[in-house]
Design a protein around this motif. Structure first.
Motif, mmCIF file in Angstrom:
data_model
loop_
_atom_site.group_PDB
_atom_site.id
_atom_site.type_symbol
_atom_site.label_atom_id
_atom_site.label_comp_id
_atom_site.label_asym_id
_atom_site.label_seq_id
_atom_site.Cartn_x
_atom_site.Cartn_y
_atom_site.Cartn_z
ATOM 1 N N ILE A 74 1.856 -99.413 -47.732
ATOM 2 C CA ILE A 74 1.813 -100.731 -47.763
ATOM 3 C C ILE A 74 0.881 -101.382 -48.485
ATOM 4 O O ILE A 74 -0.139 -101.312 -48.681
ATOM 5 N N GLY A 75 1.518 -102.244 -49.421
ATOM 6 C CA GLY A 75 0.762 -103.156 -50.347
ATOM 7 C C GLY A 75 0.571 -102.300 -51.596
ATOM 8 O O GLY A 75 -0.177 -102.791 -52.677
ATOM 9 N N SER A 79 6.295 -102.210 -49.382
ATOM 10 C CA SER A 79 6.018 -103.411 -48.837
ATOM 11 C C SER A 79 6.453 -103.616 -47.485
ATOM 12 O O SER A 79 7.553 -102.885 -46.966
ATOM 13 N N PRO A 100 -4.490 -100.144 -46.888
ATOM 14 C CA PRO A 100 -3.409 -100.693 -47.730
ATOM 15 C C PRO A 100 -3.579 -101.065 -49.258
ATOM 16 O O PRO A 100 -4.800 -100.846 -49.697
ATOM 17 N N ILE A 104 -0.799 -106.390 -50.242
ATOM 18 C CA ILE A 104 -0.303 -106.601 -48.899
ATOM 19 C C ILE A 104 -0.315 -108.166 -48.594
ATOM 20 O O ILE A 104 -0.938 -108.986 -49.256
ATOM 21 N N TRP A 127 -7.821 -103.637 -43.934
ATOM 22 C CA TRP A 127 -7.092 -104.625 -44.050
ATOM 23 C C TRP A 127 -7.971 -105.790 -44.545
ATOM 24 O O TRP A 127 -9.009 -106.143 -43.870
#
Length: 290
Positions: A74-75, A79, A100, A104, A127
């Protein structure tokens, strides 16, 4: 073949693998393939043999996958928007979005979460804070608003992984923390992973600045746990239990426990103010039931 960077081979029979083996394969790739998975690769891995399939991989997996580990994806190579548009995970309970990339988006995560109300385990390890929006003047407000939205939509959540988020977890000690509904929407969160990640190598009574910072991070994590428990006690509901914290180290480690306990008690006796939030930025789930 270098699993870290080499293009994934295409296996025409992967769709016939049992679901639990696909989940294990995803966990393996999430742990060792640091470049992440693309949408096409994820569709290939999760495609199933289905006589009623329409040819759209998202249709073929919509009611099957329960544990999805997308660490490093993710990121980076995938996505949240792509994931949300391509799949209908109606039975998804465990979602790992750890480590990530730089692209993100908390807003995309919120959109994804609205379609996953049955999640019980969520990893947002490492994150960063959310970026300010027109409604939020700073990253602290934006992050708390995002957590507030998650607590409103993911009401079945039991385990929240915030490992490596030590740069900003202290915002949960701010006056705005009431935005996160720990006694309502997130009353079922019984385990909260606030591990800081890798521990400083040199551990001694004298220590060093790195060790001092690490100990202070542990104190802040305990304060966050105390704050959540106090909020829940104020509600007075018997069905809202205390939260159990995961610190990433064993309480049987006498040296670490002694240092952290001493610093924690000192902070309580001195009545020190809570730390202020800064603006800096598998198979992970170890919570109950796993």
């Amino acid at each position: 073949m270098n699993i870290y960077t080499h293009p994934l081979p295409v296996y025409s029979n992967v769709q016939y693998l049992p679901l639990h083996l696909k989940e294990l394969l995803l966990n393996y790739l999430a742990r060792y393939r640091l470049t992440g998975l693309t949408l096409d690769q994820l569709q290939d891995l999760l495609a199933e043999s289905n006589d009623n399939a329409t040819g759209d991989p998202s249709d073929r997996i919509r009611t099957t996958i329960k544990h999805l580990d997308l660490s490093h994806s993710i990121g980076s190579s995938l996505s949240c928007d792509e994931l949300d548009r391509a799949f209908a995970f109606t039975s998804l309970t465990h979602l790992c979005l750890a480590n990530p990339g730089t692209k993100i988006s908390w807003s995309s995560l919120l959109t994804l979460s609205r379609n996953q109300p049955d999640l019980t385990h969520l990893s947002l390890a490492y994150w960063p804070m959310a970026s300010p929006s027109p409604e939020d003047s700073d990253r602290v407000s934006a992050t708390l608003q995002s957590l507030s939205s998650l607590s409103s939509t993911l009401t079945k959540l039991q385990y929240l992984d915030l490992e490596g988020c030590s740069e900003w977890i202290s915002i949960m000690l701010s006056d705005q923390n009431h935005l996160v509904d720990w006694s309502g929407g997130w009353k079922h969160v019984r385990c909260l992973n606030l591990s800081q990640g890798p521990m400083p190598i040199a551990i001694s009574l004298e220590g060093g600045q790195a060790m001092e910072n690490w100990i202070q991070g542990e104190v802040v994590a305990r304060q966050v746990g105390d704050n959540i428990d106090n909020v829940r006690k104020c509600v007075g509901k018997l069905d809202v239990p205390p939260v159990r914290l995961e610190h990433g180290w064993s309480p049987d480690n006498f040296m670490i426990k002694f240092l952290v306990d001493r610093a924690y008690e000192r902070s309580r006796m001195e009545g020190s103010s809570h730390a202020t939030a800064t603006d800096a930025p598998t198979g992970r789930f170890r919570g109950p039931g796993l």
